[in-house]
Design an enzyme around this catalytic site. Structure first.
Site, PDB file in Angstrom:
ATOM      1  N   LYS A 229      17.097  46.712  21.083  1.00  0.00           N
ATOM      2  CA  LYS A 229      16.814  46.818  19.659  1.00  0.00           C
ATOM      3  C   LYS A 229      17.971  47.542  18.972  1.00  0.00           C
ATOM      4  O   LYS A 229      18.314  48.677  19.346  1.00  0.00           O
ATOM      5  CB  LYS A 229      15.501  47.584  19.427  1.00  0.00           C
ATOM      6  CG  LYS A 229      14.259  46.846  19.898  1.00  0.00           C
ATOM      7  CD  LYS A 229      13.938  45.650  19.015  1.00  0.00           C
ATOM      8  CE  LYS A 229      12.595  45.033  19.361  1.00  0.00           C
ATOM      9  NZ  LYS A 229      12.251  43.903  18.477  1.00  0.00           N
TER      10      LYS A 229
ATOM     11  N   GLU B 298      19.362  38.196  18.097  1.00  0.00           N
ATOM     12  CA  GLU B 298      18.171  37.738  17.400  1.00  0.00           C
ATOM     13  C   GLU B 298      18.114  38.311  15.983  1.00  0.00           C
ATOM     14  O   GLU B 298      18.288  39.515  15.786  1.00  0.00           O
ATOM     15  CB  GLU B 298      16.954  38.198  18.212  1.00  0.00           C
ATOM     16  CG  GLU B 298      15.659  37.532  17.880  1.00  0.00           C
ATOM     17  CD  GLU B 298      14.540  38.025  18.788  1.00  0.00           C
ATOM     18  OE1 GLU B 298      13.376  37.918  18.359  1.00  0.00           O
ATOM     19  OE2 GLU B 298      14.818  38.537  19.893  1.00  0.00           O
TER      20      GLU B 298
ATOM     21  N   ASP C  27      14.108  34.695  14.233  1.00  0.00           N
ATOM     22  CA  ASP C  27      12.771  35.226  14.481  1.00  0.00           C
ATOM     23  C   ASP C  27      12.008  35.269  13.158  1.00  0.00           C
ATOM     24  O   ASP C  27      11.205  34.394  12.859  1.00  0.00           O
ATOM     25  CB  ASP C  27      12.837  36.599  15.142  1.00  0.00           C
ATOM     26  CG  ASP C  27      11.450  37.156  15.471  1.00  0.00           C
ATOM     27  OD1 ASP C  27      10.437  36.473  15.207  1.00  0.00           O
ATOM     28  OD2 ASP C  27      11.362  38.284  15.988  1.00  0.00           O
TER      29      ASP C  27
ATOM     30  N   LYS D  14       6.575  32.826  18.435  1.00  0.00           N
ATOM     31  CA  LYS D  14       5.544  33.827  18.696  1.00  0.00           C
ATOM     32  C   LYS D  14       4.215  33.273  18.202  1.00  0.00           C
ATOM     33  O   LYS D  14       4.121  32.781  17.073  1.00  0.00           O
ATOM     34  CB  LYS D  14       5.852  35.146  17.973  1.00  0.00           C
ATOM     35  CG  LYS D  14       7.079  35.887  18.492  1.00  0.00           C
ATOM     36  CD  LYS D  14       7.319  37.154  17.670  1.00  0.00           C
ATOM     37  CE  LYS D  14       8.536  37.927  18.173  1.00  0.00           C
ATOM     38  NZ  LYS D  14       8.854  39.082  17.289  1.00  0.00           N
TER      39      LYS D  14
ATOM     40  N   CYS E 139       6.817  37.961  21.779  1.00  0.00           N
ATOM     41  CA  CYS E 139       5.511  38.596  21.628  1.00  0.00           C
ATOM     42  C   CYS E 139       5.626  39.812  20.726  1.00  0.00           C
ATOM     43  O   CYS E 139       6.709  40.309  20.455  1.00  0.00           O
ATOM     44  CB  CYS E 139       4.956  39.026  22.987  1.00  0.00           C
ATOM     45  SG  CYS E 139       5.858  40.401  23.771  1.00  0.00           S
TER      46      CYS E 139
END
Length: 331
Positions: free
Chosen positions: A154, A205, A228, A250, A278
């Site tokens: 992250k 991402e 995303d 997702k 997820c």
């Protein structure tokens, strides 16, 4: 007395503590708040779990109410196929869609993948997430996970080149994927992508905010970029072809497994690589997503690994290997 042939619907909010905290560019949290839907009929119960996401204007209470509002429609014969038009994509439809699939599987005596005519999922390597922090803190967390073959890092904007360099030094052998959660800007995009490419990151991402990602089409991308927040269901795929190389599917975004599988087929037809992702949730959320893994280049189903405790009969995890669900859990 209500006939057992008429489906009954129950739903509730559940909370699961996170081991430590989970931090991304939008903030930190210490618990996973999920909403569970249960559809019962003829002595059988089908379950589905979702995670309402504030980024999309969802709350647990509103999601719970949206699920409960479908009771009359279910009692009136609403099918899973009709559900796709009866509710919008999102967390609430996900929980109900997965509960109906679970119930169908139990009633038919088939596993969900046989019921839906999909490939049997096998064990897959899942990414393991390293939360956003200082370069030193992230390096320390990475060192503890450096034995895992796939790490999801992250990032959060300023200082990201230093963060990813520190992470790579702490895990020289792991494959790295990066998730910026919309925190980069057009001004630092190319610099941050170059820093990721320099240490061998495989995928980045959602670097830019959804709706403000046109710059991705104007630059030469040195590594694959995955959508995303910019992608939700099949309808959002086609406009992204010039900007993204992969899409993160997702179930909480697609509104359930039914749309997720259709979206995976459509994404492949358009040439996108697929990540199955997820939210931080229990194995009940991960179980349906396992049916998308045969089509996925990247599997990111580590939610239960980030919890202090999972629910009973959870998925089997062997380090970073995740296995398909037992029927006692789902499907």
């Amino acid at each position: 007395m209500t006939s057992s042939k008429v489906p009954a619907l129950a739903a509730r909010i559940e909370r699961f503590p996170i081991a430590g905290s989970f931090t991304i560019s939008r903030g930190a949290k210490t618990e996973a708040v999920t909403v569970v839907a249960e559809v019962s009929q003829n002595g059988l119960i089908g379950r589905g779990e979702c995670v309402p996401y504030p980024r999309y204007g969802e709350t647990p209470e509103a999601t719970l109410a949206a699920i409960q509002a479908m009771q009359a429609a279910l009692a009136g014969g609403l099918t899973r196929q009709a559900l796709q038009a009866a509710m919008p994509p999102g967390a609430a439809r996900n929980a109900l869609d997965c509960a109906l699939i679970d119930l169908e599987a139990r009633a038919s005596g088939l596993r969900a993948w046989n019921l839906l005519d999909r490939p049997v999922p096998g064990e897959r390597t899942t990414a393991y997430t390293i939360s956003l922090g200082t370069p030193g803190a992230m390096a320390a967390a990475t060192a503890r996970a450096a034995h895992r073959p796939l790490l999801k890092i992250k990032l959060g904007g300023n200082g990201d080149p230093e963060r990813i360099a520190a992470v790579r030094k702490a895990a020289p052998e792991s494959e790295l994927i990066v998730d910026a959660n919309e925190a980069w800007t057009e001004a630092n995009l190319e610099h941050n992508l170059a820093a990721c490419a320099a240490v061998g990151v495989t995928l980045v991402e959602q670097p830019l905010p959804a709706g403000k990602d046109d710059a991705l089409a104007r630059i030469k991308r040195p590594l694959a970029v995955c959508a995303d927040e910019s992608v939700h269901d099949r309808n959002s795929l086609a406009p992204l072809r010039a900007r993204y190389d992969a899409v993160n599917i997702k179930l909480d975004k697609t509104g359930g497994l039914t749309e997720a599988l259709a979206m995976a087929d459509a994404a492949q037809a358009l040439g996108f690589e697929i990540m199955i992702g997820c939210m931080v949730a229990t194995s009940l959320s991960m179980a349906p997503a396992m049916l998308v893994t045969p089509q996925a280049r990247f599997v990111d189903l580590d939610g239960p690994l980030l919890l202090a405790r999972d629910r009973d009969h959870g998925l089997r995890y062997d380090e970073s290997l995740v296995y398909p669900p037992d029927a006692s859990l789902w499907g």
